[in-house]
Design an enzyme around this catalytic site. Structure first.
Site, short mmCIF file in Angstrom:
data_model
loop_
_atom_site.label_atom_id
_atom_site.label_comp_id
_atom_site.label_asym_id
_atom_site.label_seq_id
_atom_site.Cartn_x
_atom_site.Cartn_y
_atom_site.Cartn_z
N ASN A 1 0.86 -1.08 0.06
CA ASN A 1 -0.08 -0.18 -0.01
C ASN A 1 0.88 1.16 0.12
OD1 ASN A 1 -1.82 2.01 0.41
ND2 ASN A 1 -2.64 1.12 2.47
N ARG B 1 -2.45 -2.08 -3.44
CA ARG B 1 -3.70 -1.36 -3.12
C ARG B 1 -3.64 -0.24 -4.21
NH1 ARG B 1 -5.09 3.32 0.93
NH2 ARG B 1 -7.09 3.43 0.52
N GLU C 1 -8.39 -4.90 4.93
CA GLU C 1 -8.34 -4.77 3.73
C GLU C 1 -7.12 -5.55 3.02
OE1 GLU C 1 -9.25 -0.16 3.08
OE2 GLU C 1 -8.62 -0.65 5.39
N ARG D 1 -12.77 15.81 7.83
CA ARG D 1 -13.37 16.25 6.65
C ARG D 1 -14.79 16.54 6.82
NH1 ARG D 1 -11.56 11.01 3.36
NH2 ARG D 1 -10.07 10.47 5.18
#
Ligand code: ADP
Length: 413
Positions: A7, A90, A383, A240
């Site tokens: 990743n 990824r 993941e 966010r």
């Protein structure tokens, strides 16, 4: 079969070495601040972690450090690079090109590069990771696993924005989603846990952490998701803002004299839990302050839970009901209080949280009452395992069939 999962971020490279058949994690680590004088390599399965300053001028050198660490010295996990059967990468943005994981060739790399338009830092970094692995392991097959591919099944009514159609044609402005590998993993794992076929279930999958997203997965197919063209959309998150009235953007830019980049920064890095509370993007710190009576901290906490609650309602409407709600991520897995607030008052919709089960630690389990019509389960996400599995399916099939193409039925959906 051993799969090395990579990743790559703009200045980092995370990795895990996984035996896919046994699901055993053989090694893992992180190369951080790659390209700077303070480059750091952390390696180990938690308890025996080592942390050393190592020269890593670029991702190519970071891959060399990782492979050296895996094959020699006290950190040795395998005898030689030949024991790495495949590498799974990824990739954050696959855009319109990839609705599933694929074996990497030059055409795939060119398309990942093209899609860097939508995720500049991430896709460029992923390509550097791929190139580094190709350099040091030229004969090892590699697979690209995209965060966005799970959402290529969304119907146009879900992925289009009500903007002039030309913007879609000119700039491919549409919803792509994010966190797809995590949602795919927890959806599949939830079906396993319930001993049901995924194709018989209506699921709402909730990834709640610092980044947050919720998806509607109807009979194994993603039909909607909260993140949009970028991972800024949807739920309120750690830093966010998620969905806001779009008119606020130009209004604030005008009032505060902000450039597009500064406004982007405000919405991505200075909003969410941090922006509202003024304390932290970390839910635990916000919670502690809320308990001490800080009103803005309490407001931020309530807004976060309300944001998740609203998406659950939306997606029940989209699918005409839900069989199971799946929770994952740092908050989804660990915060009993947040879960209690999200599910409060949903009894009339057939969703009843069991207080005792809710409090019983972070492991994989059901937390709804026996009477609840809708099941609620916690599934810690993985993941990397999902990437390793996809890699295994493609590479295994490739070896078996001796062909470059693969059988889509081997994939999960
Ligand atoms: P990311 O999106 O960066 O992967 P994580 O999934 O690790 O983030 O989630 C981080 C969030 O999870 C933080 O807000 C943190 O406060 C929260 N969290 C982690 N453990 C707990 C806990 N035991 N109780 C409440 N919140 C927790």
């Amino acid at each position: 079969m051993n799969v090395l999962v990579i990743n790559a971020g703009s200045s980092s490279l995370k990795y895990q070495l996984i035996n896919v058949e046994t699901q055993e994690l053989l090694a893992k680590g992180l190369c951080d601040r790659v390209g700077s004088d303070e480059a750091m390599h952390k390696h180990g399965l938690d308890s025996d972690e080592i942390c050393i300053h190592t020269q890593m001028a670029d991702h190519d050198q970071a891959v060399a450090v990782v492979l050296e660490t895996l094959t020699s010295g006290p950190t040795k996990a395998i005898d030689s690079l030949e024991e790495i059967d495949a590498v799974g990468h990824r990739i954050v943005q696959g855009g319109k090109y990839f609705d599933r994981s694929v074996i990497i060739d030059e055409d795939v790399i060119a398309k990942i590069d093209e899609m860097a338009e939508l995720a500049p830092l991430h896709n460029k970094a992923a390509i550097m990771g791929i190139r580094g692995c190709q350099h040091h392991m030229p004969d090892t097959p590699m697979v690209a696993v995209f965060d966005t591919s799970f959402y290529q099944s969304l119907p146009p009514k879900a992925y289009m924005y009500p903007l002039p159609y030309e913007l879609y044609e000119k700039y491919a402005i549409r919803k792509y989603g994010a966190h797809g590998t995590s949602h795919r993993y927890i959806a599949e794992r939830a079906a396993d846990l319930l001993e049901e076929d995924l194709r018989d279930l209506k699921l709402i999958t909730c990834h709640l952490g610092n980044g947050c997203s919720i998806s509607a997965v109807d009979h194994g197919i993603a039909v909607d998701t909260s993140m949009g063209m970028t991972p800024l959309d949807g739920l309120m998150m750690g830093t966010r803002c998620g969905s806001i009235d779009p008119a606020i953007v130009t209004y604030v830019m005008d009032k505060e004299g902000l450039s597009p980049q500064e406004m982007d920064d405000l919405m991505n890095k200075r909003s969410g839990l941090l922006g509202v509370s003024g304390i932290s993007n970390d839910l635990r710190s916000v919670d502690e302050e809320a308990d001490r009576g800080n009103e803005r901290a309490l407001l931020a906490y309530e807004m976060y839970s309300n944001s998740a609650k609203k998406y659950i309602g939306q997606y029940m409407a989209v699918m005409g009901g839900v069989d199971c709600i799946v929770l994952t991520g740092g908050v989804g897995e660990n915060s009993a209080k947040m879960r209690r607030m999200i599910f409060a008052g949903l009894q009339t919709m057939g969703i009843v949280l069991d207080n005792e089960r809710n409090m019983a630690g972070p492991r994989e389990r059901e937390i709804s009452t026996d009477e609840s019509e809708v099941l609620i389960v916690i599934i810690p996400t993985d993941e990397e395992l999902m990437i390793a599995r996809d890699t295994y399916e493609l590479v295994h099939d490739l070896i078996d069939s001796d062909e470059v193409d693969y059988n889509p039925d081997m994939l999960l959906f």
